[in-house]
Design an enzyme around this catalytic site. Structure first.
Site, PDB file in Angstrom:
ATOM      1  N   PRO A 102      17.272  36.449  27.182  1.00 19.84           N
ATOM      2  CG  PRO A 102      16.823  38.377  25.934  1.00 19.84           C
ATOM      3  CD  PRO A 102      17.479  37.902  27.200  1.00 19.84           C
ATOM      4  CG  ASP A 103      14.906  32.445  22.382  1.00 21.46           C
ATOM      5  OD1 ASP A 103      14.416  33.571  22.144  1.00 21.46           O
ATOM      6  OD2 ASP A 103      14.267  31.393  22.193  1.00 21.46           O
ATOM      7  CG  PHE A 104      19.833  34.808  19.389  1.00 17.34           C
ATOM      8  CD1 PHE A 104      20.525  35.995  19.254  1.00 17.34           C
ATOM      9  CD2 PHE A 104      20.394  33.807  20.174  1.00 17.34           C
ATOM     10  CE1 PHE A 104      21.734  36.203  19.889  1.00 17.34           C
ATOM     11  CE2 PHE A 104      21.611  33.995  20.813  1.00 17.34           C
ATOM     12  CZ  PHE A 104      22.287  35.191  20.673  1.00 17.34           C
ATOM     13  NE  ARG A 105      17.718  32.594  14.131  1.00 14.39           N
ATOM     14  CZ  ARG A 105      18.954  32.520  14.636  1.00 14.39           C
ATOM     15  NH1 ARG A 105      19.171  31.948  15.800  1.00 14.39           N
ATOM     16  NH2 ARG A 105      19.983  33.019  13.957  1.00 14.39           N
ATOM     17  CG  ASN A 154      24.047  29.768  24.752  1.00 19.15           C
ATOM     18  OD1 ASN A 154      23.488  29.903  23.665  1.00 19.15           O
ATOM     19  ND2 ASN A 154      23.568  28.991  25.697  1.00 19.15           N
ATOM     20  CG  ASP A 213      25.293  32.678  28.376  1.00 25.51           C
ATOM     21  OD1 ASP A 213      26.157  31.801  28.559  1.00 25.51           O
ATOM     22  OD2 ASP A 213      24.112  32.410  28.089  1.00 25.51           O
ATOM     23  CG  HIS A 228      28.178  30.980  17.699  1.00 26.15           C
ATOM     24  ND1 HIS A 228      26.813  30.852  17.664  1.00 26.15           N
ATOM     25  CD2 HIS A 228      28.628  30.231  16.655  1.00 26.15           C
ATOM     26  CE1 HIS A 228      26.458  30.055  16.666  1.00 26.15           C
ATOM     27  NE2 HIS A 228      27.545  29.661  16.037  1.00 26.15           N
TER      28      HIS A 228
HETATM   29  P1  OAD Z   1      17.453  30.571  18.947  1.00 28.94           P
HETATM   30  O1  OAD Z   1      16.802  31.738  19.578  1.00 28.94           O
HETATM   31  O2  OAD Z   1      17.539  30.533  17.477  1.00 28.94           O
HETATM   32  O3  OAD Z   1      16.702  29.226  19.395  1.00 28.94           O
HETATM   33  C1  OAD Z   1      16.391  28.965  20.737  1.00 28.94           C
HETATM   34  C2  OAD Z   1      15.600  27.665  20.793  1.00 28.94           C
HETATM   35  O4  OAD Z   1      15.409  27.331  22.146  1.00 28.94           O
HETATM   36  C3  OAD Z   1      14.216  27.758  20.167  1.00 28.94           C
HETATM   37  O5  OAD Z   1      13.919  26.543  19.510  1.00 28.94           O
HETATM   38  C4  OAD Z   1      13.301  27.971  21.377  1.00 28.94           C
HETATM   39  O6  OAD Z   1      11.980  27.492  21.202  1.00 28.94           O
HETATM   40  C5  OAD Z   1      14.027  27.152  22.405  1.00 28.94           C
HETATM   41  N1  OAD Z   1      13.815  27.613  23.790  1.00 28.94           N
HETATM   42  C6  OAD Z   1      13.645  28.842  24.263  1.00 28.94           C
HETATM   43  N2  OAD Z   1      13.591  28.839  25.599  1.00 28.94           N
HETATM   44  C7  OAD Z   1      13.735  27.566  25.984  1.00 28.94           C
HETATM   45  C8  OAD Z   1      13.786  26.905  27.246  1.00 28.94           C
HETATM   46  N3  OAD Z   1      13.686  27.563  28.402  1.00 28.94           N
HETATM   47  N4  OAD Z   1      13.945  25.570  27.239  1.00 28.94           N
HETATM   48  C9  OAD Z   1      14.046  24.867  26.087  1.00 28.94           C
HETATM   49  N5  OAD Z   1      14.016  25.428  24.875  1.00 28.94           N
HETATM   50  C10 OAD Z   1      13.872  26.758  24.817  1.00 28.94           C
HETATM   51  O7  OAD Z   1      18.874  30.426  19.624  1.00 28.94           O
HETATM   52  P2  OAD Z   1      20.137  29.558  19.107  1.00 28.94           P
HETATM   53  O8  OAD Z   1      19.691  28.331  18.415  1.00 28.94           O
HETATM   54  O9  OAD Z   1      21.041  29.414  20.263  1.00 28.94           O
HETATM   55  O10 OAD Z   1      24.744  33.737  17.237  1.00 28.94           O
HETATM   56  O11 OAD Z   1      20.777  30.545  18.052  1.00 28.94           O
HETATM   57  C11 OAD Z   1      21.975  30.205  17.375  1.00 28.94           C
HETATM   58  C12 OAD Z   1      22.783  31.434  17.096  1.00 28.94           C
HETATM   59  O12 OAD Z   1      22.000  32.388  16.408  1.00 28.94           O
HETATM   60  C13 OAD Z   1      23.265  32.153  18.319  1.00 28.94           C
HETATM   61  O13 OAD Z   1      24.445  31.605  18.848  1.00 28.94           O
HETATM   62  C14 OAD Z   1      23.463  33.562  17.852  1.00 28.94           C
HETATM   63  C15 OAD Z   1      22.345  33.717  16.851  1.00 28.94           C
HETATM   64  O14 OAD Z   1      22.631  34.494  15.754  1.00 28.94           O
HETATM   65  C16 OAD Z   1      25.615  34.648  17.783  1.00 28.94           C
HETATM   66  O15 OAD Z   1      25.396  35.233  18.798  1.00 28.94           O
HETATM   67  C17 OAD Z   1      26.880  34.841  17.078  1.00 28.94           C
END
Ligand code: OAD
Length: 314
Positions: free
Chosen positions: A62-65, A137, A139, A156
């Site tokens: 999963p992503d973060f936000r 990432n 991972d 990171h």
């Molecule tokens: P976020 O979860 O903040 O953002 C993910 C982005 O990807 C969002 O704009 C989603 O809409 C988009 N998204 C999700 N799934 C997708 C897909 N299959 N294809 C295209 N877009 C998609 O994640 P990051 O921006 O990576 O820090 O977050 C940055 C940092 O915040 C991370 O590295 C983490 C966190 O705190 C640490 O782990 C230290």
């Protein structure tokens, strides 16, 4: 560093013209944004890629936000004052248990395999178009996709090394012992020297980014002739500032428009792997991409843990 291709200008022009014809001849049912992106990629020689969690979502991480499915919406069991606390240094120093429990769950292994997007980046490297991929990432999937180590910056950090969080100590811990303490025993690792807590070298809020990020970014910003941003909300500095620091065209492949991406940029809304599939077709690279992707997945079982253990670039 891999050697750059030195072509005569005329040969260069010819190659670009041939590629263009090749692109124009494609069955163009595809969105204009991706056709533009393909054209820019064909012309580019030094692509600076910036990745976020969206790149790994198709691998089941999963992503973060993203509301509902993102990690920060699913941490209730840890009783945190606010979700980001799990990655905060001051919080860890007082209460390391939530991160340790989470780390046990998300520790990179071989459960997750590189996505098509990771394989595309590896193909860009083969074609000597990848200047660097700056990944947020943790991972390790860039390595498993066989992107050359010198082309990767893990902004990171990663789980492959660990150290003491005490600023006056910072002793490097035995990574295997730390892994065993967290993953097998579910306990908090402690420093052999000062007895303060140890943590994997993931960059927490309140910590500086790895030296490799700082040393490579300036020259890369000067050299980049295309910036490709993939699957990130661009909410965490300093990485979020990279797209505003480049002096070249920018492409964003993401579910939604983020940061300062506007009319001058190329933006395609959607899932990375879907966009990459169409892009590869437009570029005439789909067979190579499929092959690359198959090879990466096939090599994972075989080489087992060695790849993610030993390729530690701090
Ligand atoms: P976020 O979860 O903040 O953002 C993910 C982005 O990807 C969002 O704009 C989603 O809409 C988009 N998204 C999700 N799934 C997708 C897909 N299959 N294809 C295209 N877009 C998609 O994640 P990051 O921006 O990576 O820090 O977050 C940055 C940092 O915040 C991370 O590295 C983490 C966190 O705190 C640490 O782990 C230290």
């Amino acid at each position: 560093m891999t050697t750059e291709t030195k072509q005569e200008p005329l040969v260069d022009e010819l190659a670009s013209a041939i590629s263009k014809v090749h692109l124009d001849q494609r069955e163009i049912d595809s969105p204009k944004s991706l056709r533009e992106a393909a054209d820019l990629i064909l012309q580019a020689k030094n692509i600076l890629v910036l990745c976020g969690a969206g790149v790994s979502c198709a691998a089941g991480i999963p992503d973060f936000r993203t509301p509902g499915t993102g990690l920060y919406d699913n941490l209730q069991k840890y009783n945190l004052p606010y979700p980001e606390a799990v990655f905060e240094l001051t919080f860890y120093a007082k209460n390391p248990k939530p991160f340790v429990s989470l780390a046990k769950e998300i520790w990179p292994g071989f459960k997750h395999k590189p996505t098509l997007t990771h394989s595309f980046l590896s193909l860009l490297a083969d074609k000597e178009k990848l200047l660097r991929t700056y990944s947020q990432n943790i991972d390790g999937l860039e390595y498993l996709a066989n992107i050359p180590e010198e082309r990767i910056v893990e902004c990171h950090g990663h789980f492959r090394t660990a150290s003491c969080i005490n600023k006056r100590c910072r002793t490097v811990a035995d990574a295997e012992v730390v892994k065993e303490t967290i993953v097998t025993k579910g306990e908090v690792p402690k420093c052999e020297k000062c007895n303060k807590y140890v943590k994997p070298d993931i960059v927490f809020f309140g910590e500086d980014l790895p030296e490799r990020f700082h040393s490579l970014l300036s020259p890369d910003l000067r050299k980049a002739d295309l910036c490709l941003v993939l699957g990130t909300s661009l909410q965490v500095a300093p990485v979020s500032m990279i797209p505003d620091m480049v002096k070249c065209r920018r492409i964003l492949l993401n579910r939604e428009r983020v940061g300062t991406f506007g009319k001058k940029d190329v933006f395609h809304a959607g899932d990375c792997d879907d966009s990459i599939k169409v892009l590869a077709e437009l570029l005439g690279w789909q067979d190579e991409l499929e092959q690359k992707h198959k090879e990466a997945h096939a090599s994972i079982g075989k080489e087992d843990s060695e790849k993610s253990k030993t390729t530690a670039t701090k």
